[in-house]
Design a protein around this motif. Structure first.
Motif, mmCIF file in Angstrom:
data_model
loop_
_atom_site.group_PDB
_atom_site.id
_atom_site.type_symbol
_atom_site.label_atom_id
_atom_site.label_comp_id
_atom_site.label_asym_id
_atom_site.label_seq_id
_atom_site.Cartn_x
_atom_site.Cartn_y
_atom_site.Cartn_z
ATOM 1 N N GLU A 50 36.565 47.456 44.078
ATOM 2 C CA GLU A 50 37.884 46.961 43.701
ATOM 3 C C GLU A 50 38.972 47.284 44.731
ATOM 4 O O GLU A 50 39.947 46.550 44.865
ATOM 5 N N LYS A 82 32.322 40.766 42.772
ATOM 6 C CA LYS A 82 32.729 41.102 41.402
ATOM 7 C C LYS A 82 32.853 39.849 40.559
ATOM 8 O O LYS A 82 33.125 38.767 41.063
ATOM 9 N N GLY A 137 31.056 44.744 38.788
ATOM 10 C CA GLY A 137 30.997 44.757 40.242
ATOM 11 C C GLY A 137 29.578 44.982 40.715
ATOM 12 O O GLY A 137 28.817 45.717 40.096
#
Length: 74
Positions: A21, A71, A60
């Motif tokens: 992320e 993701k 993810g």
């Protein structure tokens, strides 16, 4: 909580989610085998579910051998 080796270092589910992320998640699930090969190097791919915000849940995927990741928003 299961730890895995990713790109030569031991990571937790939160650390793995942060690698995918780009920032630390609010919460993360256990790391699991994704039963697929990396499209870039052919290495093993693992997955982790995490919450980047209160209203979102993301799965993810990350290669254990190279920097490839992907993701899916759910």
């Amino acid at each position: 909580m299961s730890n895995r080796v990713v790109e030569g270092r031991m990571v937790t589910s939160e650390t793995l989610a942060e690698m995918i992320e780009g920032e630390r998640p609010m919460e993360a699930t256990e790391i699991e085998d994704a039963d697929r090969e990396c499209p870039e190097c052919g290495g093993n791919v693992i997955s982790v579910g995490y919450m980047p915000s209160v209203t979102a849940f993301v799965t993810g995927y990350k290669c254990q051998d190279c920097d490839w990741s992907e993701k899916e928003d759910q």
